[in-house]
Design a protein around this motif. Structure first.
Motif, PDB file in Angstrom:
ATOM      1  N   ALA A 535      48.413  84.216  38.009  1.00  0.00           N
ATOM      2  CA  ALA A 535      47.390  84.733  39.056  1.00  0.00           C
ATOM      3  C   ALA A 535      47.689  84.807  40.377  1.00  0.00           C
ATOM      4  N   ARG A 536      49.118  84.649  40.518  1.00  0.00           N
ATOM      5  CA  ARG A 536      49.511  84.786  42.072  1.00  0.00           C
ATOM      6  C   ARG A 536      49.816  86.269  42.171  1.00  0.00           C
ATOM      7  N   PRO A 537      49.097  86.840  43.229  1.00  0.00           N
ATOM      8  CA  PRO A 537      49.307  88.140  43.570  1.00  0.00           C
ATOM      9  C   PRO A 537      50.989  88.503  43.980  1.00  0.00           C
ATOM     10  N   VAL A 538      51.587  89.516  43.112  1.00  0.00           N
ATOM     11  CA  VAL A 538      52.919  89.823  43.099  1.00  0.00           C
ATOM     12  C   VAL A 538      52.998  90.520  44.488  1.00  0.00           C
ATOM     13  N   PHE A 539      52.003  91.302  44.747  1.00  0.00           N
ATOM     14  CA  PHE A 539      52.326  92.387  46.058  1.00  0.00           C
ATOM     15  C   PHE A 539      51.067  91.879  47.050  1.00  0.00           C
ATOM     16  N   VAL A 540      51.373  91.758  48.154  1.00  0.00           N
ATOM     17  CA  VAL A 540      50.445  91.646  49.497  1.00  0.00           C
ATOM     18  C   VAL A 540      50.700  92.743  50.259  1.00  0.00           C
ATOM     19  N   ARG A 541      49.802  93.361  50.855  1.00  0.00           N
ATOM     20  CA  ARG A 541      49.667  94.482  51.836  1.00  0.00           C
ATOM     21  C   ARG A 541      48.728  94.323  53.149  1.00  0.00           C
ATOM     22  N   LEU A 542      48.998  94.210  54.279  1.00  0.00           N
ATOM     23  CA  LEU A 542      48.218  94.085  55.123  1.00  0.00           C
ATOM     24  C   LEU A 542      47.369  95.353  55.591  1.00  0.00           C
ATOM     25  N   GLN A 543      45.884  95.316  56.133  1.00  0.00           N
ATOM     26  CA  GLN A 543      45.111  96.211  56.083  1.00  0.00           C
ATOM     27  C   GLN A 543      43.953  96.018  57.332  1.00  0.00           C
ATOM     28  N   ARG A 544      44.178  96.834  58.146  1.00  0.00           N
ATOM     29  CA  ARG A 544      43.249  96.627  59.391  1.00  0.00           C
ATOM     30  C   ARG A 544      41.853  96.498  59.252  1.00  0.00           C
ATOM     31  N   GLU A 545      41.418  97.168  58.007  1.00  0.00           N
ATOM     32  CA  GLU A 545      40.039  97.041  57.847  1.00  0.00           C
ATOM     33  C   GLU A 545      39.909  97.250  56.318  1.00  0.00           C
ATOM     34  N   LEU A 546      38.869  96.317  55.881  1.00  0.00           N
ATOM     35  CA  LEU A 546      38.579  96.469  54.243  1.00  0.00           C
ATOM     36  C   LEU A 546      37.583  97.731  54.027  1.00  0.00           C
ATOM     37  N   GLU A 547      37.710  98.568  53.138  1.00  0.00           N
ATOM     38  CA  GLU A 547      36.700  99.878  52.945  1.00  0.00           C
ATOM     39  C   GLU A 547      35.523  99.156  51.872  1.00  0.00           C
ATOM     40  N   VAL A 548      34.482  99.208  52.093  1.00  0.00           N
ATOM     41  CA  VAL A 548      33.338  98.787  51.142  1.00  0.00           C
ATOM     42  C   VAL A 548      32.465 100.121  51.088  1.00  0.00           C
ATOM     43  N   THR A 549      31.617  99.981  49.842  1.00  0.00           N
ATOM     44  CA  THR A 549      30.515 100.949  49.445  1.00  0.00           C
ATOM     45  C   THR A 549      29.419 100.985  50.399  1.00  0.00           C
ATOM     46  N   GLY A 550      28.361 101.539  50.014  1.00  0.00           N
ATOM     47  CA  GLY A 550      27.223 101.604  50.883  1.00  0.00           C
ATOM     48  C   GLY A 550      26.508 100.071  50.534  1.00  0.00           C
ATOM     49  N   THR A 551      26.770  99.414  49.209  1.00  0.00           N
ATOM     50  CA  THR A 551      26.204  98.212  49.133  1.00  0.00           C
ATOM     51  C   THR A 551      27.025  97.218  49.422  1.00  0.00           C
ATOM     52  N   PHE A 552      28.113  97.215  50.195  1.00  0.00           N
ATOM     53  CA  PHE A 552      29.084  96.457  50.648  1.00  0.00           C
ATOM     54  C   PHE A 552      29.729  95.999  49.507  1.00  0.00           C
ATOM     55  N   LYS A 553      30.196  96.677  48.560  1.00  0.00           N
ATOM     56  CA  LYS A 553      31.149  96.230  47.455  1.00  0.00           C
ATOM     57  C   LYS A 553      32.751  96.471  47.728  1.00  0.00           C
ATOM     58  N   LEU A 554      33.382  95.989  47.709  1.00  0.00           N
ATOM     59  CA  LEU A 554      34.977  96.247  47.994  1.00  0.00           C
ATOM     60  C   LEU A 554      35.495  97.440  47.267  1.00  0.00           C
ATOM     61  N   LEU A 555      36.057  98.332  47.911  1.00  0.00           N
ATOM     62  CA  LEU A 555      36.527  99.673  47.332  1.00  0.00           C
ATOM     63  C   LEU A 555      38.044  99.287  46.808  1.00  0.00           C
ATOM     64  N   LYS A 556      38.293  99.688  45.538  1.00  0.00           N
ATOM     65  CA  LYS A 556      39.531  99.385  45.203  1.00  0.00           C
ATOM     66  C   LYS A 556      40.142 100.317  44.441  1.00  0.00           C
ATOM     67  N   GLY A 557      39.596 101.464  44.207  1.00  0.00           N
ATOM     68  CA  GLY A 557      40.171 102.894  43.656  1.00  0.00           C
ATOM     69  C   GLY A 557      41.325 103.454  44.308  1.00  0.00           C
ATOM     70  N   ASP A 558      41.163 103.633  45.638  1.00  0.00           N
ATOM     71  CA  ASP A 558      42.520 104.190  46.443  1.00  0.00           C
ATOM     72  C   ASP A 558      43.687 103.149  46.627  1.00  0.00           C
ATOM     73  N   LEU A 559      43.065 101.827  46.809  1.00  0.00           N
ATOM     74  CA  LEU A 559      44.297 100.732  46.806  1.00  0.00           C
ATOM     75  C   LEU A 559      44.999 100.684  45.472  1.00  0.00           C
ATOM     76  N   ARG A 560      44.261 100.937  44.326  1.00  0.00           N
ATOM     77  CA  ARG A 560      45.098 100.616  42.980  1.00  0.00           C
ATOM     78  C   ARG A 560      45.984 102.138  43.151  1.00  0.00           C
ATOM     79  N   LYS A 561      45.455 103.305  43.428  1.00  0.00           N
ATOM     80  CA  LYS A 561      46.296 104.549  43.304  1.00  0.00           C
ATOM     81  C   LYS A 561      47.477 104.512  44.257  1.00  0.00           C
ATOM     82  N   GLN A 562      47.549 103.870  45.357  1.00  0.00           N
ATOM     83  CA  GLN A 562      48.600 103.695  46.360  1.00  0.00           C
ATOM     84  C   GLN A 562      49.437 102.625  45.792  1.00  0.00           C
ATOM     85  N   GLY A 563      48.851 101.512  45.331  1.00  0.00           N
ATOM     86  CA  GLY A 563      49.769 100.502  44.690  1.00  0.00           C
ATOM     87  C   GLY A 563      50.520  99.837  45.830  1.00  0.00           C
ATOM     88  N   TYR A 564      51.852  99.831  45.579  1.00  0.00           N
ATOM     89  CA  TYR A 564      52.581  99.313  46.379  1.00  0.00           C
ATOM     90  C   TYR A 564      53.732 100.320  46.834  1.00  0.00           C
TER      91      TYR A 564
END
Length: 601
Positions: A535-564
């Protein structure tokens, strides 16, 4: 070619008709359980080999009698119908005899992941309302560390099982093996009174609500899964031997591998842990005809040095899940396997699929009612029409798989009623209906004549879980733990693809309280202390701001595409290399090694 394919498919028809009759849904008040089937197998083939383990050999008579003595000892300690006992032990004979003993007396075994420590271990024992904790000597330290947080009484509620030379009972536990030694070995009367509707096991699953949930497995569903594996998957009998090296706290190894053996009389070649180098020698030594697998093990085996005689072994049948199309044919050819019975299903799910017709690269078919509906991966939501109903996908198009909840396909759920309801989609296709949400994308595939049933292929996990190192990982659970690190303001956890590895590696995007500093060594120490290795994250990236949807759900789509991919990420990216306990900056050379499949993940 189509005629030949149709003829090959029709050869399975007698088996399918026989299995359909034998595995027909029985009323929940009928008395039967796995332990009763063990008694029947021991009566039918008493002197046949049941288990081979680390030089030990046990017949079916001996195994049944061992379980009876343990059952008597547990009854003597006050364990009975409806009670729950947590079981924390590695794969070994005593693990199996303990589970069968609990089932004999109508109690439920809560199967704890042996990788868990601290908060997660305490949670799993507590959420099951465990009356006692039955543990192996090999995991004594983990239990000892957790005792202060458990509502169990020293000297009474901890049952110790020796492991070879690890045989000194701690002063806060009772030696269950000693208690069982002089107990009667005859079958307990309670076994014949256990109804199909009673709980057989709790199997833990990581999900979208955080810490592991205890999924309920009834006697009926346990027997149906085991019967399917024995009669339609392996099609085995007492002349077969099943090679089992998967952890038995999971359903695949236990319900299907062990279950097929218990019902058919096939011997079990049991291992504590998988070993690629020992696989073929042991298969040959013990004449193992069947192999219970997950895709990751098959990939490991293919990565070993090939030898001209790899296909010269007794192995002919495999049953498991997660075997990817890019591995399927190569594995089958190299090791000479004739039948791969891939299945699809979750421990808590109400429907399953099985490749009974031996069609390559599919998870098979099902006679149960399922539907594939459109799913917006970026929004993490089912796509609905103007009436609020889900939209079915076209043939061959990936869709979210849902199983119809009915009297015959009951969703048994979890010990947590709220968590159970979160997995149910209501008013999905029509007002008043109810469906189990698998959290998986599947698609139909054309593999020729299949007796009128569509065949399916697994595509991916969606939502808030991903699979890594054969374990389901909850992004919410990991995120909650990472957020506890004092320098982390917010975090977003998701899975990313790693070439040459099955599943997805964990990655976390962190927003810091102070953007100017990040103590990566202290963060790594927090991760290692708080999370099991898978369960330990293999990769860690720093991000200035987290992107969320209009209902404040964390967006993961672009992050998955960028990967590491550091070429797409301006902020620092860190990696925890295989076997390491620290993070270091991801450099271009190591990124290329990962992308080439040479990094060892």
């Amino acid at each position: 070619m189509k005629i030949l394919d149709s003829l090959a498919t029709l050869t399975y028809l007698p088996m399918l008709l026989r299995v359909k009759k034998e595995l027909a849904m029985r009323p929940l008040d009928v008395c039967d359980c796995t332990a009763a089937q063990v008694e029947a197998t021991a009566a039918r083939v008493p002197d046949h080999l049941a288990i081979v383990f680390e030089g030990q050999k046990v017949t079916w008579r001996e195994f049944n009698e061992l379980a009876n003595r343990v059952a008597a000892a547990l009854s003597d300690r006050g364990v009975g119908p409806g009670d729950v006992v947590s079981v924390v032990m590695e794969n070994r004979i005593e693990f199996l005899s303990s589970l069968i003993a609990l089932n004999k007396i109508g109690a439920t075994g809560a199967l704890i992941n042996t990788n868990l420590r601290g908060r997660q271990l305490v949670h799993c024992i507590t959420v099951a309302s465990s009356k006692m904790c039955l543990f192996g000597a090999e995991l004594q330290d983990a239990i000892d560390e957790s005792r202060p947080a458990l509502a169990l009484q020293d000297g009474r509620d901890y049952l110790f099982v020796p492991d070879g030379e690890l045989n000194e009972t701690p002063n806060w536990a009772v030696n269950l093996s000693d208690l069982a030694t002089d107990m009667p070995s005859d079958n307990p009367a309670q076994t014949g009174k256990n109804p199909l509707g009673a709980d057989s096991l709790y199997i833990y699953t990581s999900g979208t609500t955080g810490l592991p949930k205890a999924a309920i497995l009834s006697n009926r569903r346990h027997l149906m899964a085991s019967g399917m594996a024995a009669k339609a998957g392996f099609m085995c009998n007492e002349n077969d031997a099943i090679y089992i090296c998967l952890p038995l706290y999971h359903g695949t190894g236990l319900m299907l591998g062990v279950g097929a053996s218990l019902l058919s009389g096939a011997a079990m070649v049991l291992r504590r842990k998988f070993s690629a180098s020992n696989f073929l020698p042991e298969v040959r030594e013990h004449n193992a005809t069947c192999f219970i697998y997950i895709g990751e093990l098959c990939r490991y085996l293919l990565n070993t040095d090939a030898k001209p005689d790899d296909n010269k072994n007794p192995l002919s049948k495999m049953l498991g899940n997660g075997l990817r199309p890019d591995v399927w044919h190569e594995f089958k050819d190299r090791f000479g396997v004739k039948r791969i019975c891939e299945f699809y299903g979750a421990s808590e799910g109400n429907v399953s699929m099985v490749n009974l017709l031996n069609k390559d690269c599919t998870v098979g078919m099902t006679s149960q009612e399922v539907t594939l509906v459109r799913y917006d991966v970026d929004e993490d939501a089912i796509v609905r029409d103007d009436n609020g109903h889900a939209i079915a996908v076209e043939p061959g198009e990936p869709g979210l798989m849902l199983g119809k909840i009915s009297a015959d396909t009951k969703f048994e759920g979890y010990t947590d009623a709220e968590a159970t309801e979160k997995k149910v989609e209501r008013n999905l296709l029509a007002d008043g209906d109810a469906w189990f949400n698998s959290g998986d994308l599947l698609r139909t595939v054309d593999v020729g004549y299949t007796l009128g049933y569509p065949h399916y292929q697994f595509v991916d996990r969606v939502g808030d879980t991903f699979r890594w190192k054969s374990e389901n990982v909850s992004t919410n659970e990991v995120g909650e733990i990472l957020n506890a690190f004092e320098q982390v303001k917010f975090c977003n956890v998701y899975g990313v693809e790693v070439p040459g590895a099955d599943g997805r590696a964990g990655m976390a995007a962190l927003t810091l309280e102070d953007e100017t500093s990040f103590d990566v060594e202290a963060f790594a120490e927090h991760v290692v202390q708080s999370l099991p290795p898978y369960a330990r994250p293999v990769f860690v990236r720093l991000q200035r701001e987290l992107e969320v949807t209009g209902t404040f759900k964390l967006l993961k789509g672009d992050l998955r595409k960028q990967g590491y991919d550091t070429a797409q990420i301006e902020e620092p990216v860190y990696v925890m290399k295989p076997g390491a306990g620290r993070y270091e900056p991801l450099d271009p050379d190591y990124q290329r090694a990962i992308e080439s499949g040479a990094a060892g993940f």
